[in-house]
Enzyme design. Structure first.
Site, PDB file in Angstrom:
ATOM      1  N   GLU A 167       7.690  20.808  59.602  1.00 46.92           N
ATOM      2  CA  GLU A 167       7.540  22.248  59.392  1.00 46.92           C
ATOM      3  C   GLU A 167       6.867  22.536  58.049  1.00 46.92           C
ATOM      4  O   GLU A 167       7.241  21.982  57.014  1.00 46.92           O
ATOM      5  CB  GLU A 167       8.910  22.919  59.436  1.00 46.92           C
ATOM      6  CG  GLU A 167       8.867  24.427  59.237  1.00 46.92           C
ATOM      7  CD  GLU A 167      10.236  25.079  59.315  1.00 46.92           C
ATOM      8  OE1 GLU A 167      10.294  26.314  59.465  1.00 46.92           O
ATOM      9  OE2 GLU A 167      11.243  24.348  59.237  1.00 46.92           O
ATOM     10  N   LYS A 200       6.598  30.299  65.019  1.00 46.38           N
ATOM     11  CA  LYS A 200       8.045  30.101  65.084  1.00 46.38           C
ATOM     12  C   LYS A 200       8.707  31.362  65.613  1.00 46.38           C
ATOM     13  O   LYS A 200       8.430  32.480  65.154  1.00 46.38           O
ATOM     14  CB  LYS A 200       8.571  29.768  63.683  1.00 46.38           C
ATOM     15  CG  LYS A 200      10.040  29.390  63.616  1.00 46.38           C
ATOM     16  CD  LYS A 200      10.400  28.929  62.197  1.00 46.38           C
ATOM     17  CE  LYS A 200      11.841  28.465  62.084  1.00 46.38           C
ATOM     18  NZ  LYS A 200      12.146  27.965  60.713  1.00 46.38           N
ATOM     19  N   TYR A 238      20.411  32.832  57.048  1.00 44.10           N
ATOM     20  CA  TYR A 238      21.745  32.507  56.535  1.00 44.10           C
ATOM     21  C   TYR A 238      21.643  31.402  55.492  1.00 44.10           C
ATOM     22  O   TYR A 238      20.621  30.713  55.383  1.00 44.10           O
ATOM     23  CB  TYR A 238      22.660  32.073  57.677  1.00 44.10           C
ATOM     24  CG  TYR A 238      22.100  30.950  58.529  1.00 44.10           C
ATOM     25  CD1 TYR A 238      22.272  29.620  58.170  1.00 44.10           C
ATOM     26  CD2 TYR A 238      21.377  31.224  59.692  1.00 44.10           C
ATOM     27  CE1 TYR A 238      21.745  28.589  58.932  1.00 44.10           C
ATOM     28  CE2 TYR A 238      20.850  30.201  60.463  1.00 44.10           C
ATOM     29  CZ  TYR A 238      21.034  28.892  60.084  1.00 44.10           C
ATOM     30  OH  TYR A 238      20.506  27.875  60.842  1.00 44.10           O
ATOM     31  N   CYS A 266      11.657  24.006  64.044  1.00 48.65           N
ATOM     32  CA  CYS A 266      12.980  23.964  63.418  1.00 48.65           C
ATOM     33  C   CYS A 266      14.026  24.824  64.132  1.00 48.65           C
ATOM     34  O   CYS A 266      14.556  24.425  65.158  1.00 48.65           O
ATOM     35  CB  CYS A 266      12.870  24.333  61.943  1.00 48.65           C
ATOM     36  SG  CYS A 266      14.278  23.716  60.956  1.00 48.65           S
ATOM     37  N   LYS A 320      25.386  16.043  58.794  1.00 43.02           N
ATOM     38  CA  LYS A 320      24.582  16.967  59.595  1.00 43.02           C
ATOM     39  C   LYS A 320      23.819  16.262  60.709  1.00 43.02           C
ATOM     40  O   LYS A 320      23.598  16.836  61.781  1.00 43.02           O
ATOM     41  CB  LYS A 320      23.611  17.732  58.697  1.00 43.02           C
ATOM     42  CG  LYS A 320      22.919  18.895  59.400  1.00 43.02           C
ATOM     43  CD  LYS A 320      22.146  19.742  58.422  1.00 43.02           C
ATOM     44  CE  LYS A 320      21.549  20.970  59.082  1.00 43.02           C
ATOM     45  NZ  LYS A 320      20.823  21.812  58.114  1.00 43.02           N
ATOM     46  N   LEU A 330      26.273  10.475  27.580  1.00 39.72           N
ATOM     47  CA  LEU A 330      27.074   9.390  28.148  1.00 39.72           C
ATOM     48  C   LEU A 330      28.410   9.359  27.414  1.00 39.72           C
ATOM     49  O   LEU A 330      28.500   8.903  26.273  1.00 39.72           O
ATOM     50  CB  LEU A 330      26.326   8.069  27.992  1.00 39.72           C
ATOM     51  CG  LEU A 330      26.673   6.934  28.952  1.00 39.72           C
ATOM     52  CD1 LEU A 330      26.458   7.347  30.392  1.00 39.72           C
ATOM     53  CD2 LEU A 330      25.855   5.702  28.624  1.00 39.72           C
ATOM     54  N   SER A 331      29.449   9.862  28.079  1.00 39.12           N
ATOM     55  CA  SER A 331      30.736  10.048  27.411  1.00 39.12           C
ATOM     56  C   SER A 331      31.738   8.946  27.684  1.00 39.12           C
ATOM     57  O   SER A 331      32.779   8.881  27.031  1.00 39.12           O
ATOM     58  CB  SER A 331      31.354  11.379  27.856  1.00 39.12           C
ATOM     59  OG  SER A 331      31.730  11.308  29.229  1.00 39.12           O
ATOM     60  N   SER A 384      29.638  11.357  33.959  1.00 42.63           N
ATOM     61  CA  SER A 384      28.402  10.857  33.358  1.00 42.63           C
ATOM     62  C   SER A 384      28.122   9.434  33.805  1.00 42.63           C
ATOM     63  O   SER A 384      26.955   9.021  33.897  1.00 42.63           O
ATOM     64  CB  SER A 384      28.470  10.941  31.829  1.00 42.63           C
ATOM     65  OG  SER A 384      29.475  10.099  31.300  1.00 42.63           O
ATOM     66  N   ASN A 440      34.767  24.415  22.297  1.00 44.63           N
ATOM     67  CA  ASN A 440      33.447  24.588  22.910  1.00 44.63           C
ATOM     68  C   ASN A 440      32.314  24.302  21.940  1.00 44.63           C
ATOM     69  O   ASN A 440      31.205  23.955  22.360  1.00 44.63           O
ATOM     70  CB  ASN A 440      33.309  25.995  23.475  1.00 44.63           C
ATOM     71  CG  ASN A 440      34.092  26.180  24.763  1.00 44.63           C
ATOM     72  OD1 ASN A 440      34.507  25.207  25.391  1.00 44.63           O
ATOM     73  ND2 ASN A 440      34.303  27.425  25.161  1.00 44.63           N
ATOM     74  N   THR A 447      25.814  16.631  33.829  1.00 47.63           N
ATOM     75  CA  THR A 447      26.749  15.717  34.490  1.00 47.63           C
ATOM     76  C   THR A 447      27.970  16.424  35.075  1.00 47.63           C
ATOM     77  O   THR A 447      28.913  15.769  35.504  1.00 47.63           O
ATOM     78  CB  THR A 447      27.217  14.635  33.506  1.00 47.63           C
ATOM     79  OG1 THR A 447      27.862  15.255  32.385  1.00 47.63           O
ATOM     80  CG2 THR A 447      26.035  13.815  32.998  1.00 47.63           C
TER      81      THR A 447
END
Length: 580
Positions: free
Chosen positions: A41, A116, A122, A156, A199, A308-309, A314, A390, A414
């Site tokens: 498509e 089509k 939706y 489709c 699916k 990278l913690s 991560s 924070n 991450t």
């Protein structure tokens, strides 16, 4: 008579590049004596083009590219190409200005257009914004009327209105029934059906029912690759008149498959059937690796950076990135604070060694002290709290953006879906970046993926394509301590996620029921969850909408992601409760 099915990975707006993909597929089809080539498509412009369709220059360039493609294709090969066609009656009779169409190209010319008929509106789809639905039953003769094939053409969504299968009718017409009534020999479908977990099983079940019900074979060509937040798994397949699968293309890869229609039998003969992925974790891994790879490539990047913690999130993102673009192209930045545990640093370094990615360490204590000093006058007389916590995240986010800007790396965030749902993330901090690799992956699935990866990498004949395998393998590739330790943001001493949130097994079940299944609070409580916990979680989801609106695009793997298809207002007074 042979029919080739091209499973293409177009880049949206790359008209010349997409045309070259179609030409390459045509050469492969000719080499295998195919008479017809089926593409996907909107294969010429890529799906979904969205508001590019409002630019006249884009439409003009697409029309010119289609005409040139018709001249460039092998003369004897008939090719179905997904494109956009102006609705010439719109100015007179009203309606939308365009059709979502398929063009039949042969003998150097555009022979015919097919529009089509069913336009989805939706979830992530908004085709009624641009397109007018077609009204005609679409078919053509491949070859002459006596010895050739009568081919029915669908696009489709035209396949997705089988009332007997779904138990309801979404649209007033069913193009498959109309084509069967026309006596077509075979129905083909050009598709761009986005991926979500499981699916493909639904697609195959639906079309098995439709093919057997209509007694017509169906050939389904689906787009593959990542375009922004949407992932397309390919998984093209075909069914004979009895509804049996006669071919299946590879998942998450470009592919070309040729099948033969036996005129005497009036059916498609069995062809190559690629093995289907059977585990959800393996399927999700393939989808995320493909999505990161294509987002990086299609946006013009070649390298990525991430914080990278030493935590589970991560860790998974680093593994995905290394598999997607090569470990040598991934930079992990460690940014320890005074609250970072020793094992966070060692876990991060162990992972980097296992993956073979580069690392750089930037301690943030000096910057934290600078902020504390600068804010001391206005923060005087207050207690340490979320604002100070924070700040650590925002320092890290600023450092990562600076590295991204300086070296041209794409910054990958991450954060997982559980955190995004309840707002357990920091604006302008850990939410900084250009792509949310696991933004639609619940926390419990993050753990499951890491466990699966460790198990899968122990087998020398790991069944994934080479492009999706890690360049360097250690057993286990994910350090076991990363999986076993309690999750923590480490923004204050002894902090763990469950100080603020329910256990993730509980949280994720509530979120799945509320976000994806649209269950009421009463139903969620009836399923066994504590009423106060449910109300708390729903309140957090509702109040975090402003954060999600400012998040980078996240790769979609579920039926209900916080992305294109999520349309919830920020400034709203509605808060679901049990007592309504």
């Amino acid at each position: 008579m042979k029919i080739a099915i091209a499973q293409l990975n177009p880049t949206i707006g790359d008209l010349a590049g997409n045309a070259r993909q179609i030409l390459d597929a045509a050469q492969q089809a000719i080499a295998q004596d195919a008479a017809l080539l089926l593409t996907t498509e909107l294969s010429l412009c890529g799906y979904p083009p969205r508001d590019l369709l409002m630019q006249p220059s884009f439409l003009e360039a697409m029309a010119g590219t289609l005409e040139q493609l018709a001249r460039d294709l092998p003369l004897q090969l008939a090719v179905l190409v997904g494109t956009v066609v102006p609705n010439e009656n719109a100015a007179i009779a009203g309606g939308k200005p365009l059709f979502n169409s398929t063009a039949l190209l042969q003998h150097g010319q555009i022979q015919q257009y097919f529009h089509k008929r069913l336009l989805p509106t939706y979830d992530v789809f908004d085709e009624d914004r641009y397109f007018e639905p077609g009204t005609e039953t679409n078919w053509f003769y491949l070859g002459d009327r006596t010895t050739g094939l009568k081919v029915g053409v669908t696009i489709c969504e035209d396949l997705w209105n089988d009332e007997a299968f779904w138990g309801k009718r979404t649209y007033p017409t069913n193009p498959l029934i109309d084509l069967a009534a026309q006596g077509v020999d075979v129905i083909v479908n050009l598709s761009a059906s986005p991926y979500s977990v499981g699916k493909q099983a639904v697609r195959e079940a639906m079309l098995r029912h439709s093919a057997a019900n209509c007694q017509v074979p169906i050939l389904y060509a689906n787009q593959v690759g990542g375009n922004d937040d949407l992932l397309f798994d390919g998984s093209s397949f075909g069914l004979n008149r009895q509804g049996n699968v006669v071919f299946r293309a590879r998942e998450f890869e470009s592919d070309l498959t040729v099948v033969e229609f036996d005129k005497e039998l009036g059916d498609v003969k069995p062809g190559a059937i690629a093995p289907a992925i059977t585990q959800d974790d393996e399927e999700i891994w393939c989808a995320l690796v493909m999505g990161v790879r294509d987002y990086v490539r299609k946006c013009g990047f070649s390298t990525v950076v991430l914080g990278l913690s030493g935590g589970i999130d991560s860790t998974l993102v680093a593994a995905i990135a290394a598999a997607a673009i090569g470990a040598e192209n991934v930079l992990g930045v460690l940014m320890p604070s005074p609250y970072s545990s020793d094992h966070s640093i060692t876990d991060a370094l162990d992972l980097a060694k296992n993956l073979g990615i580069r690392t750089h360490t930037v301690p943030i204590q000096p910057m934290m002290e600078g902020f504390d000093q600068g804010l001391a006058p206005i923060f005087a007389g207050t207690e340490f709290g979320i604002a100070e916590e924070n700040l650590q995240s925002r320092i890290r986010g600023t450092l990562l953006m600076a590295i991204s800007n300086k070296f041209g790396h794409l910054l990958i965030t991450t954060g997982n879906k559980s955190e995004m749902a309840v707002g357990y993330c920091t604006l302008y901090g850990d939410m900084n970046g250009g792509l949310g690799a696991i933004a639609d992956v619940p926390k419990t699935r993050v753990y499951s993926l890491c466990r699966w990866l460790n198990e899968a990498m122990q087998f020398p004949n790991f069944a994934l394509p080479d492009a999706f395998c890690l360049r360097a393998v250690a057993t286990p590739v994910i350090p076991p301590h990363v999986i076993s330790k309690p999750p923590s943001a480490e923004l204050k001493p002894g902090q763990v996620d469950q100080d603020s949130l329910p256990a993730y097994e509980i949280l994720d079940d509530i979120l799945e029921r509320f976000v994806e299944r649209h269950e009421s609070l009463a139903d969620i409580i009836a399923a066994g969850h504590d009423a106060a916990t449910v109300e708390k979680v729903v309140r957090l989801v509702t109040r975090a909408e402003f954060k999600r609106k400012q998040a980078p695009p996240g790769l979609k793997i579920t039926d209900r992601a916080f992305g294109t298809g999520w349309r919830v207002p920020i400034a709203s007074r509605w808060l679901p409760t049990v007592r309504v």
